[in-house]
Motif scaffolding. Sequence first.
Motif, PDB file in Angstrom:
ATOM      1  N   ASN A  89       0.843  -1.200   0.000  1.00 24.43           N
ATOM      2  CA  ASN A  89       0.000   0.000   0.000  1.00 24.43           C
ATOM      3  C   ASN A  89       0.878   1.250   0.000  1.00 24.43           C
ATOM      4  OD1 ASN A  89      -2.195   1.680   0.155  1.00 24.43           O
ATOM      5  ND2 ASN A  89      -3.166   0.616   1.856  1.00 24.43           N
ATOM      6  N   PRO A  90       1.519   1.586  -1.129  1.00 22.95           N
ATOM      7  CA  PRO A  90       2.497   2.684  -1.186  1.00 22.95           C
ATOM      8  C   PRO A  90       1.917   4.068  -0.904  1.00 22.95           C
ATOM      9  CG  PRO A  90       2.583   1.301  -3.167  1.00 22.95           C
ATOM     10  CD  PRO A  90       1.373   0.910  -2.421  1.00 22.95           C
ATOM     11  N   GLU A  91       0.593   4.235  -1.005  1.00 24.71           N
ATOM     12  CA  GLU A  91       0.027   5.570  -0.802  1.00 24.71           C
ATOM     13  C   GLU A  91       0.280   6.095   0.614  1.00 24.71           C
ATOM     14  OE1 GLU A  91      -4.233   6.118  -0.385  1.00 24.71           O
ATOM     15  OE2 GLU A  91      -4.516   3.940  -0.385  1.00 24.71           O
ATOM     16  N   VAL A  92       0.645   5.197   1.513  1.00 23.19           N
ATOM     17  CA  VAL A  92       0.904   5.611   2.889  1.00 23.19           C
ATOM     18  C   VAL A  92       2.101   6.567   2.963  1.00 23.19           C
ATOM     19  CG1 VAL A  92       2.533   3.798   3.554  1.00 23.19           C
ATOM     20  CG2 VAL A  92       0.938   4.695   5.235  1.00 23.19           C
ATOM     21  N   LEU A  93       2.970   6.538   1.963  1.00 23.06           N
ATOM     22  CA  LEU A  93       4.134   7.429   1.948  1.00 23.06           C
ATOM     23  C   LEU A  93       3.739   8.898   1.844  1.00 23.06           C
ATOM     24  CD1 LEU A  93       6.515   5.368  -0.382  1.00 23.06           C
ATOM     25  CD2 LEU A  93       6.691   5.655   2.095  1.00 23.06           C
ATOM     26  N   GLY A  94       2.498   9.149   1.484  1.00 23.75           N
ATOM     27  CA  GLY A  94       2.015  10.537   1.442  1.00 23.75           C
ATOM     28  C   GLY A  94       2.083  11.209   2.798  1.00 23.75           C
ATOM     29  N   ALA A  95       2.152  10.407   3.873  1.00 22.21           N
ATOM     30  CA  ALA A  95       2.204  10.973   5.228  1.00 22.21           C
ATOM     31  C   ALA A  95       3.508  11.715   5.505  1.00 22.21           C
ATOM     32  CB  ALA A  95       2.015   9.862   6.260  1.00 22.21           C
ATOM     33  N   LEU A  96       4.492  11.581   4.611  1.00 21.89           N
ATOM     34  CA  LEU A  96       5.716  12.372   4.762  1.00 21.89           C
ATOM     35  C   LEU A  96       5.427  13.859   4.643  1.00 21.89           C
ATOM     36  CD1 LEU A  96       8.134  10.179   2.592  1.00 21.89           C
ATOM     37  CD2 LEU A  96       8.118  10.365   5.092  1.00 21.89           C
ATOM     38  N   ASN A  97       4.330  14.196   4.021  1.00 19.70           N
ATOM     39  CA  ASN A  97       3.908  15.590   3.873  1.00 19.70           C
ATOM     40  C   ASN A  97       3.319  16.070   5.208  1.00 19.70           C
ATOM     41  OD1 ASN A  97       2.744  18.048   3.229  1.00 19.70           O
ATOM     42  ND2 ASN A  97       1.958  17.346   1.246  1.00 19.70           N
ATOM     43  N   PRO A  98       3.884  17.111   5.830  1.00 22.65           N
ATOM     44  CA  PRO A  98       3.380  17.571   7.130  1.00 22.65           C
ATOM     45  C   PRO A  98       1.948  18.089   7.087  1.00 22.65           C
ATOM     46  CG  PRO A  98       4.971  19.139   6.234  1.00 22.65           C
ATOM     47  CD  PRO A  98       5.021  17.921   5.358  1.00 22.65           C
ATOM     48  N   VAL A  99       1.433  18.334   5.883  1.00 30.08           N
ATOM     49  CA  VAL A  99       0.060  18.824   5.758  1.00 30.08           C
ATOM     50  C   VAL A  99      -0.933  17.828   6.355  1.00 30.08           C
ATOM     51  CG1 VAL A  99      -1.765  19.413   4.105  1.00 30.08           C
ATOM     52  CG2 VAL A  99       0.552  20.288   3.778  1.00 30.08           C
ATOM     53  N   TRP A 100      -0.623  16.530   6.231  1.00 29.38           N
ATOM     54  CA  TRP A 100      -1.526  15.513   6.784  1.00 29.38           C
ATOM     55  C   TRP A 100      -1.619  15.644   8.303  1.00 29.38           C
ATOM     56  CZ3 TRP A 100      -5.058  13.020   4.264  1.00 29.38           C
ATOM     57  CH2 TRP A 100      -4.898  12.743   2.898  1.00 29.38           C
ATOM     58  N   GLY A 101      -0.493  15.916   8.938  1.00 23.95           N
ATOM     59  CA  GLY A 101      -0.504  16.117  10.382  1.00 23.95           C
ATOM     60  C   GLY A 101      -1.304  17.348  10.772  1.00 23.95           C
ATOM     61  N   TYR A 102      -1.130  18.417  10.002  1.00 22.11           N
ATOM     62  CA  TYR A 102      -1.872  19.659  10.282  1.00 22.11           C
ATOM     63  C   TYR A 102      -3.377  19.436  10.111  1.00 22.11           C
ATOM     64  CZ  TYR A 102      -3.790  24.313   9.582  1.00 22.11           C
ATOM     65  OH  TYR A 102      -4.573  25.439   9.666  1.00 22.11           O
ATOM     66  N   ARG A 103      -3.759  18.749   9.033  1.00 24.09           N
ATOM     67  CA  ARG A 103      -5.177  18.468   8.794  1.00 24.09           C
ATOM     68  C   ARG A 103      -5.775  17.628   9.919  1.00 24.09           C
ATOM     69  NH1 ARG A 103      -5.420  16.606   2.432  1.00 24.09           N
ATOM     70  NH2 ARG A 103      -5.010  18.667   1.478  1.00 24.09           N
ATOM     71  N   PHE A 104      -5.000  16.640  10.365  1.00 24.10           N
ATOM     72  CA  PHE A 104      -5.484  15.783  11.444  1.00 24.10           C
ATOM     73  C   PHE A 104      -5.780  16.598  12.693  1.00 24.10           C
ATOM     74  CE2 PHE A 104      -4.492  13.306  15.278  1.00 24.10           C
ATOM     75  CZ  PHE A 104      -5.415  12.285  15.167  1.00 24.10           C
ATOM     76  N   MET A 105      -4.863  17.493  13.052  1.00 23.43           N
ATOM     77  CA  MET A 105      -5.055  18.318  14.240  1.00 23.43           C
ATOM     78  C   MET A 105      -6.224  19.276  14.064  1.00 23.43           C
ATOM     79  SD  MET A 105      -2.823  17.210  16.386  1.00 23.43           S
ATOM     80  CE  MET A 105      -3.044  18.450  17.645  1.00 23.43           C
ATOM     81  N   ALA A 106      -6.366  19.848  12.861  1.00 28.09           N
ATOM     82  CA  ALA A 106      -7.423  20.830  12.606  1.00 28.09           C
ATOM     83  C   ALA A 106      -8.808  20.175  12.542  1.00 28.09           C
ATOM     84  CB  ALA A 106      -7.132  21.571  11.298  1.00 28.09           C
TER      85      ALA A 106
END
Length: 623
Positions: A192-209
């Motif tokens: 499931n290579p799409e998980v590498l998208g989490a290297l983008n800090p935007v995912w962390g910001y979205r999760f918190m928001a």
Amino acid sequence: MQKQEHNKATLGVTLAALGVVYGDIGTSPLYTLKEAFGPHLGLVPNHDNVLGILSLVFWELIIVVSIKYLAFVLRADNRGEGGILTLMALARRRIAGIPGWLLMILGITGAGFFYGEVIITPAMSVLSAVEGLEVATPAFKPYVLPISLVVLSALFLIQKHGTARVGTLFGPVMAVWFLCLGILGVGGILDNPEVLGALNPVWGYRFMADNGMLAFLTLGAVVLAITGTEALYADMGHFGKSPIRRAWFALVLPALVLNYFGQGALVLADPAAVKNPFFNLAPDWALLPLVGLATLATVIASQAVISGVFSLTRQAVQLGYIPRLSILHTSEREIGQIYIPMVNWFLLGAVVLVVLSFGTSSNLAAAYGIAVTGTMVITTLLSTTVALRNWRWPAAAVLPVAFLFLCIDVPLFAANVHKIVAGGWLPLAIGALMFTLMTSWKRGREILMQRLDEQAIPLEGFIENMETWPPTRVPGTAVFMTSTSHGVPHALLHNLKHNKVLHDRVVLLTVRTREEPYVEPAERLTVKQLSASFWQVIAEYGYKEAPDVNEILALAEPYGLAFEVMDTSFFLSRETLISTERPGMARWREKLFVWMSKNALKATDFFQIPTNRVVELGAQVEL
């Protein structure tokens, strides 16, 4: 040839650092993702949440470990040594008064937090590993607790034998462990290579928001990914900065990231795997060997923490924050390998109680993290002070960096505050207990010195009288141990009062501990002849060195002060302390100080004085 030998030595030190320094943080994949999606939080393991958690974990490893600790904090070394008390000593070096006192309080608080953490770490790690048996078959569930207790008990029971021989296996075993982490992670990512998208800090910001308070509470689980980070700094003196950094970037960081992302990929494909994503990531045939390897890795992680608390305790004793304790050296070659029986048995009892009380690693996770994040905040404050005052870095450069670190440390600490009711009170209670003991002992010793100084007779006039109107002199040398260099030792006065004699040669010996790890041999001794028969010897040691009276006597010979042991008597004052209403400390703290003083290791044992040459004379002191 020399280059090959150098490379071999470098590899050996790096491998050793891998085994000791990264044991705790290296076993965090066993439980971090499992707790982030645990039922107590109720976070749904969907696509956005999985990538958000992975992004937070990744950037936490980069900013906190790679930048804060490896690039910044590791610079704050005291002649190569690290650790929270070392950092405190550095921060206080150029600061006096109330600010210096506040820095001392921060350092002692950090040390207290470490004691709280060290009780939970072995229990949490070993339970997490053994619980992998449940993944193999639920039939093993009743045996998880007994097996964990046996493993932990064995770990503490072998401490008195030292870890020199077993320690040679730590590095290779942890190298195999990290390679397995990486391999398991790669397998999950390829599915499931799409998980590498989490290297983008935007995912962390979205999760918190997007998740608000739930995301904030989840930080209490995310922080489990960096437990053990303090070991990078605490163990710097054993391995040096370069091997620690090299091991992190070459193997530890890639292995951790790959494994976390592999677990995330597995959860995306099968949300039910979130119950134990680490062990579910392994193929069925590898499950039992992986449980065995994980248990061994957690034992190594626990050993590193136990060695760390032994080292911290010795520093605290030498710096005057803890009463003298029996400290045994388990290796003739490695000064850092020590064993403290009282601490070891206290830890064993506390860890067994913790395991029996909490029962599972998930329950323990509710208590884990608050001490770790508290220490992180303190480390940021102390290291920033060192950068400003010791290194003379401009505030314009230091303060923004400190603000960035605190923007991570403070929320992580705050996110763990809610754990207090669920079990987080335990490390806080242990930390508060150690803080109370350490501050009471430190303040009590200061008050005791004040009371002794009040009663002290000036040394200069006393010696002049003794030389002018000498009492009966007897053959031999009398060594009087004294904590002050300007007053007459109480043992000397009592000897004159009761025995009415003075030896032909009188030596006043003071042993001091500097706020640095080691003292150069040339600076060890200061010898001064005060009169025809009186000498003053001041011996100085670092807080990682063990004072030895026999060594001091041997070093005094080049100064014209030779000793014949069978012709030398050592006189010590043994104070009987009485709590009073005099200003100084609260009565309950005075009574606590008196109790600690009664149970402290005798000076004869601590300073390695020949017991058959010692005379102890009592003195009563009102606090």
